[in-house]
Enzyme design. Structure first.
Site, PDB file in Angstrom:
ATOM      1  N   ASN A 145     -46.298 -13.937  31.674  1.00 30.85           N
ATOM      2  CA  ASN A 145     -45.106 -14.480  30.999  1.00 30.85           C
ATOM      3  C   ASN A 145     -45.399 -15.629  30.240  1.00 30.85           C
ATOM      4  O   ASN A 145     -45.660 -16.501  30.677  1.00 30.85           O
ATOM      5  CB  ASN A 145     -44.139 -14.862  32.166  1.00 30.85           C
ATOM      6  CG  ASN A 145     -42.729 -15.141  31.504  1.00 30.85           C
ATOM      7  OD1 ASN A 145     -42.595 -15.319  30.649  1.00 30.85           O
ATOM      8  ND2 ASN A 145     -42.097 -15.784  32.326  1.00 30.85           N
ATOM      9  N   LYS A 172     -43.667 -17.118  28.502  1.00 33.99           N
ATOM     10  CA  LYS A 172     -42.709 -18.382  28.187  1.00 33.99           C
ATOM     11  C   LYS A 172     -42.514 -18.767  26.783  1.00 33.99           C
ATOM     12  O   LYS A 172     -42.955 -18.289  25.928  1.00 33.99           O
ATOM     13  CB  LYS A 172     -42.874 -19.387  29.226  1.00 33.99           C
ATOM     14  CG  LYS A 172     -42.748 -18.854  30.714  1.00 33.99           C
ATOM     15  CD  LYS A 172     -42.612 -19.878  31.871  1.00 33.99           C
ATOM     16  CE  LYS A 172     -42.610 -19.097  33.168  1.00 33.99           C
ATOM     17  NZ  LYS A 172     -42.605 -20.294  34.236  1.00 33.99           N
ATOM     18  N   HIS A 218     -34.823 -13.968  34.576  1.00 34.90           N
ATOM     19  CA  HIS A 218     -35.864 -15.180  34.969  1.00 34.90           C
ATOM     20  C   HIS A 218     -34.951 -16.254  35.395  1.00 34.90           C
ATOM     21  O   HIS A 218     -33.835 -16.626  34.754  1.00 34.90           O
ATOM     22  CB  HIS A 218     -36.733 -15.383  33.835  1.00 34.90           C
ATOM     23  CG  HIS A 218     -37.790 -16.347  34.192  1.00 34.90           C
ATOM     24  ND1 HIS A 218     -37.626 -17.630  34.686  1.00 34.90           N
ATOM     25  CD2 HIS A 218     -39.059 -15.953  34.798  1.00 34.90           C
ATOM     26  CE1 HIS A 218     -38.901 -18.212  35.274  1.00 34.90           C
ATOM     27  NE2 HIS A 218     -39.864 -17.167  35.006  1.00 34.90           N
ATOM     28  N   GLU A 237     -35.682 -19.239  35.063  1.00 32.09           N
ATOM     29  CA  GLU A 237     -35.226 -20.457  33.924  1.00 32.09           C
ATOM     30  C   GLU A 237     -34.178 -20.001  33.105  1.00 32.09           C
ATOM     31  O   GLU A 237     -33.596 -20.874  32.304  1.00 32.09           O
ATOM     32  CB  GLU A 237     -36.585 -20.360  33.304  1.00 32.09           C
ATOM     33  CG  GLU A 237     -37.563 -21.277  34.208  1.00 32.09           C
ATOM     34  CD  GLU A 237     -39.101 -21.081  33.722  1.00 32.09           C
ATOM     35  OE1 GLU A 237     -39.178 -20.442  32.777  1.00 32.09           O
ATOM     36  OE2 GLU A 237     -40.063 -21.403  34.410  1.00 32.09           O
ATOM     37  N   GLU A 295     -39.855 -14.586  42.819  1.00 30.36           N
ATOM     38  CA  GLU A 295     -40.259 -15.805  42.238  1.00 30.36           C
ATOM     39  C   GLU A 295     -39.090 -16.905  43.033  1.00 30.36           C
ATOM     40  O   GLU A 295     -38.291 -17.207  42.337  1.00 30.36           O
ATOM     41  CB  GLU A 295     -40.201 -15.893  40.651  1.00 30.36           C
ATOM     42  CG  GLU A 295     -40.824 -14.903  40.192  1.00 30.36           C
ATOM     43  CD  GLU A 295     -41.295 -15.434  38.764  1.00 30.36           C
ATOM     44  OE1 GLU A 295     -42.410 -15.420  38.058  1.00 30.36           O
ATOM     45  OE2 GLU A 295     -40.249 -15.784  37.968  1.00 30.36           O
ATOM     46  N   GLY A 343     -44.153 -23.064  38.441  1.00 22.80           N
ATOM     47  CA  GLY A 343     -44.622 -24.328  37.891  1.00 22.80           C
ATOM     48  C   GLY A 343     -44.723 -25.630  38.615  1.00 22.80           C
ATOM     49  O   GLY A 343     -45.115 -26.648  38.280  1.00 22.80           O
ATOM     50  N   SER A 384     -46.768 -20.094  40.504  1.00 27.36           N
ATOM     51  CA  SER A 384     -47.977 -20.689  40.789  1.00 27.36           C
ATOM     52  C   SER A 384     -49.318 -19.981  41.214  1.00 27.36           C
ATOM     53  O   SER A 384     -50.019 -20.501  42.066  1.00 27.36           O
ATOM     54  CB  SER A 384     -47.886 -22.085  41.792  1.00 27.36           C
ATOM     55  OG  SER A 384     -46.996 -22.823  41.206  1.00 27.36           O
TER      56      SER A 384
HETATM   57  P1  13P Z   1     -45.981 -20.261  37.002  1.00 24.25           P
HETATM   58  O1  13P Z   1     -46.961 -19.218  37.294  1.00 24.25           O
HETATM   59  O2  13P Z   1     -46.288 -21.247  35.681  1.00 24.25           O
HETATM   60  O3  13P Z   1     -45.685 -21.133  38.303  1.00 24.25           O
HETATM   61  O4  13P Z   1     -44.763 -19.490  36.464  1.00 24.25           O
HETATM   62  C1  13P Z   1     -44.440 -18.495  37.140  1.00 24.25           C
HETATM   63  C2  13P Z   1     -43.073 -17.639  36.531  1.00 24.25           C
HETATM   64  O5  13P Z   1     -42.089 -18.376  36.112  1.00 24.25           O
HETATM   65  C3  13P Z   1     -43.568 -16.402  35.767  1.00 24.25           C
HETATM   66  O6  13P Z   1     -42.301 -15.701  35.281  1.00 24.25           O
END
Ligand code: 13P
Length: 250
Positions: free
Chosen positions: A9, A11, A95, A97, A167, A173, A212
């Site tokens: 992903n 982002k 997601h 976010e 997640e 993150g 992570s």
């Molecule tokens: P990270 O791997 O940067 O923690 O992000 C995970 C994520 O949100 C994948 O969709």
């Protein structure tokens, strides 16, 4: 053992020239890995670039969101048909976010999941709890509500051959991944929740862990019984790190 699935992903990262470099490195480094399925979810404008570079390779591509509607006056939205025009096979829905920043409800997310599934795209449904919810011990309740909204609205058979990504919001993150046991417990809970309605859908479902994941912790996570692979943010932005994660799954 079923094949693992690793999804990048990106982002909101990248640009035409950096993407080209990264995708070319993916192609070269990931080619020998024949026992893992790999998908990269790019920002919308780069779907055409992913299509032109990845067509004919073993790496599939997808998007990070889609509209709950099929067509119409929805400024800024992108439909499932548009994603298919560019060869996308997967799409992330819900997601955290997006859910927090753009106030997406579980009902909206369920509709997006249904749109993807019923048009032949594989939806990757993100679920997970906040740190406060985990500390209060209500994480299963929170995740159950996200899953149940889909079951109650569209039926558990929607999950057949789909993907759920667990997640935990506190792990995204943060550099602090869930322990393999924490992830396994939640994955088992999710599979059981769906199996109670439709056992064959639950068995065909892939449940990914995200938050992570890196090349150091991937093996310990991926060996767990109900962890079918990973959804990878930061670790997908360099080819070396992503290769390490995909190797662990392979
Ligand atoms: P990270 O791997 O940067 O923690 O992000 C995970 C994520 O949100 C994948 O969709």
């Amino acid at each position: 053992m079923p094949r693992k699935l690793v999804v990048a992903n990106w982002k909101m990262h990248g640009n035409l020239s950096a993407n080209r470099q990264l995708l070319e490195a993916y192609i070269q480094k990931l080619k020998p890995l024949e026992n893992v399925d790999i998908v990269v979810c790019v920002p919308y404008p780069y779907l055409a670039q992913a299509q032109s570079l990845l067509a004919g390779t073993s790496i599939a591509w997808g998007a990070q969101n889609l509209s709950k509607d099929l067509v119409g006056a929805y400024t800024g939205e992108v439909s499932v048909g548009m994603l298919q025009d560019f060869g996308a096979t997967h799409v992330i829905v819900g997601h955290s976010e997006r859910a927090t920043a753009y106030c997406e409800s579980d009902e909206n997310i369920a509709t997006k999941f249904m749109q993807a599934k019923s048009h032949g795209l594989t939806p990757i449904l993100c679920v997970g709890e906040t740190l406060i919810e985990r500390e209060a011990g209500v994480m299963e309740m929170v995740v159950a509500k996200q899953i149940d909204t889909i079951i109650n609205t569209y039926g558990a058979s929607m999950f057949a051959n789909a993907v759920v990504a667990y997640e935990p919001i506190w792990a995204i993150g943060s550099g602090l991944a869930a322990t393999p046991e924490q992830a396994q417990n939640m994955h088992e809970f999710i599979r059981g929740r769906i199996a109670a309605h439709d056992e064959s859908a639950a068995n065909s479902l892939k449940i990914l862990y995200g938050g992570s994941v890196n090349s150091q912790n991937a093996v310990q996570l991926f060996v767990m019984q109900d962890i079918d692979g990973g959804l990878i943010g930061r670790g997908s932005l360099t080819a070396e790190e992503f290769e390490g994660i995909c190797r662990a799954a392979n």
